[in-house]
Structures are given as structure tokens and as C-alpha cells.
Design a protein around this motif. Sequence first.
Motif, PDB file in Angstrom:
ATOM      1  N   TYR A  20       8.568 -44.386 -55.382  1.00 35.54           N
ATOM      2  CA  TYR A  20       8.750 -45.601 -54.599  1.00 35.54           C
ATOM      3  C   TYR A  20       9.120 -46.738 -55.537  1.00 35.54           C
ATOM      4  CZ  TYR A  20       7.848 -49.770 -51.946  1.00 35.54           C
ATOM      5  OH  TYR A  20       7.983 -50.993 -51.344  1.00 35.54           O
ATOM      6  N   SER A  21      10.166 -47.391 -55.206  1.00 36.33           N
ATOM      7  CA  SER A  21      10.587 -48.535 -55.986  1.00 36.33           C
ATOM      8  C   SER A  21      10.585 -49.758 -55.081  1.00 36.33           C
ATOM      9  CB  SER A  21      11.992 -48.306 -56.538  1.00 36.33           C
ATOM     10  OG  SER A  21      12.493 -49.501 -57.077  1.00 36.33           O
ATOM     11  N   PRO A  22       9.936 -50.838 -55.484  1.00 36.27           N
ATOM     12  CA  PRO A  22       9.965 -52.049 -54.669  1.00 36.27           C
ATOM     13  C   PRO A  22      11.390 -52.560 -54.474  1.00 36.27           C
ATOM     14  CG  PRO A  22       8.329 -52.247 -56.415  1.00 36.27           C
ATOM     15  CD  PRO A  22       9.092 -50.984 -56.654  1.00 36.27           C
ATOM     16  N   LEU A  23      12.243 -52.304 -55.438  1.00 37.55           N
ATOM     17  CA  LEU A  23      13.625 -52.741 -55.304  1.00 37.55           C
ATOM     18  C   LEU A  23      14.369 -51.957 -54.236  1.00 37.55           C
ATOM     19  CD1 LEU A  23      14.616 -53.281 -59.030  1.00 37.55           C
ATOM     20  CD2 LEU A  23      13.972 -54.983 -57.333  1.00 37.55           C
ATOM     21  N   GLU A  24      13.940 -50.735 -53.968  1.00 33.49           N
ATOM     22  CA  GLU A  24      14.604 -49.913 -52.958  1.00 33.49           C
ATOM     23  C   GLU A  24      14.509 -50.550 -51.577  1.00 33.49           C
ATOM     24  OE1 GLU A  24      14.620 -45.326 -51.305  1.00 33.49           O
ATOM     25  OE2 GLU A  24      13.162 -45.932 -52.812  1.00 33.49           O
ATOM     26  N   ALA A  25      13.368 -51.123 -51.250  1.00 30.28           N
ATOM     27  CA  ALA A  25      13.207 -51.787 -49.951  1.00 30.28           C
ATOM     28  C   ALA A  25      14.133 -52.997 -49.856  1.00 30.28           C
ATOM     29  CB  ALA A  25      11.753 -52.216 -49.764  1.00 30.28           C
ATOM     30  N   TYR A  26      14.229 -53.756 -50.919  1.00 28.21           N
ATOM     31  CA  TYR A  26      15.130 -54.911 -50.934  1.00 28.21           C
ATOM     32  C   TYR A  26      16.592 -54.464 -50.838  1.00 28.21           C
ATOM     33  CZ  TYR A  26      11.141 -57.740 -52.239  1.00 28.21           C
ATOM     34  OH  TYR A  26       9.927 -58.368 -52.246  1.00 28.21           O
ATOM     35  N   TRP A  27      16.929 -53.388 -51.534  1.00 27.84           N
ATOM     36  CA  TRP A  27      18.299 -52.884 -51.501  1.00 27.84           C
ATOM     37  C   TRP A  27      18.665 -52.413 -50.090  1.00 27.84           C
ATOM     38  CZ3 TRP A  27      22.600 -53.370 -53.924  1.00 27.84           C
ATOM     39  CH2 TRP A  27      23.629 -52.477 -53.699  1.00 27.84           C
ATOM     40  N   ASN A  28      17.754 -51.680 -49.449  1.00 31.23           N
ATOM     41  CA  ASN A  28      18.010 -51.212 -48.089  1.00 31.23           C
ATOM     42  C   ASN A  28      18.153 -52.379 -47.117  1.00 31.23           C
ATOM     43  OD1 ASN A  28      17.943 -48.569 -48.949  1.00 31.23           O
ATOM     44  ND2 ASN A  28      15.795 -48.281 -48.421  1.00 31.23           N
ATOM     45  N   ALA A  29      17.309 -53.394 -47.266  1.00 32.59           N
ATOM     46  CA  ALA A  29      17.415 -54.575 -46.407  1.00 32.59           C
ATOM     47  C   ALA A  29      18.726 -55.305 -46.646  1.00 32.59           C
ATOM     48  CB  ALA A  29      16.230 -55.515 -46.667  1.00 32.59           C
ATOM     49  N   PHE A  30      19.153 -55.385 -47.890  1.00 31.34           N
ATOM     50  CA  PHE A  30      20.428 -56.021 -48.218  1.00 31.34           C
ATOM     51  C   PHE A  30      21.600 -55.261 -47.598  1.00 31.34           C
ATOM     52  CE2 PHE A  30      24.068 -56.327 -51.209  1.00 31.34           C
ATOM     53  CZ  PHE A  30      24.377 -57.658 -50.994  1.00 31.34           C
ATOM     54  N   GLN A  31      21.556 -53.932 -47.667  1.00 27.92           N
ATOM     55  CA  GLN A  31      22.613 -53.118 -47.077  1.00 27.92           C
ATOM     56  C   GLN A  31      22.673 -53.317 -45.559  1.00 27.92           C
ATOM     57  OE1 GLN A  31      24.927 -51.602 -48.589  1.00 27.92           O
ATOM     58  NE2 GLN A  31      24.149 -51.491 -50.654  1.00 27.92           N
ATOM     59  N   GLU A  32      21.520 -53.367 -44.905  1.00 27.15           N
ATOM     60  CA  GLU A  32      21.483 -53.606 -43.458  1.00 27.15           C
ATOM     61  C   GLU A  32      22.039 -54.986 -43.124  1.00 27.15           C
ATOM     62  OE1 GLU A  32      20.745 -51.729 -40.717  1.00 27.15           O
ATOM     63  OE2 GLU A  32      20.879 -50.133 -42.207  1.00 27.15           O
ATOM     64  N   TRP A  33      21.699 -55.974 -43.929  1.00 27.49           N
ATOM     65  CA  TRP A  33      22.196 -57.338 -43.707  1.00 27.49           C
ATOM     66  C   TRP A  33      23.720 -57.361 -43.817  1.00 27.49           C
ATOM     67  CZ3 TRP A  33      24.744 -60.632 -47.180  1.00 27.49           C
ATOM     68  CH2 TRP A  33      24.918 -61.941 -46.736  1.00 27.49           C
ATOM     69  N   ARG A  34      24.250 -56.656 -44.814  1.00 28.06           N
ATOM     70  CA  ARG A  34      25.713 -56.609 -44.980  1.00 28.06           C
ATOM     71  C   ARG A  34      26.392 -55.941 -43.788  1.00 28.06           C
ATOM     72  NH1 ARG A  34      27.744 -54.432 -50.513  1.00 28.06           N
ATOM     73  NH2 ARG A  34      29.641 -54.739 -49.340  1.00 28.06           N
TER      74      ARG A  34
END
Length: 79
Positions: A20-34
Motif C-alpha cells: 500500500y502506498s499513500p501516493l497510490e490513493a492520490y494518483w488514483n484520485a488524480f486520474q479520476e479527476w482528469r
Amino acid sequence: MSTIHGTTELGPATARRQVYSPLEAYWNAFQEWRKRRSLLANLCDLSDRELMDIGITRGEVDYVASHRDCDPRGILSGE
């Protein structure tokens, strides 16, 4: 006397571990936002007539872009 009847393939020495990477959640949220922003931009570029053809109004564009998995009018669910 020894006979070998088959071969066994060995996998990698170390199994791939799910980390689990805390950055993975941010990356997934960023991809959804895009994806939402891209859909919103594409829908905003359509004319009112084109929007009417696909069954939404200009006022529903924001909702449709934010809730891609939902049917804003309930047409698909038979309501």
C-alpha cells in the motif's frame, strides 16, 4: 533406477507483494479527476441539439461528468 515423468516449472524466487502506498490513493484520485475534467470539456463542447440527442440537458452536464456510472434520468433502470 530413477525415471522422471514430468518437469515442474518454478516461479519467481520472490512472490510479488501488494504494498500500500499513500501516493497510490492520490494518483488514483488524480486520474479520476482528469477523466471527469475531460468528459466535462467534451460535453461542454457539444451543442444543445447534440446534448438533446444523447438525452441530457446543458444543466445536467456537470452531474453526468461527476457521476459517470449513474443514469441521470433513470432511463436505463426502467424507472
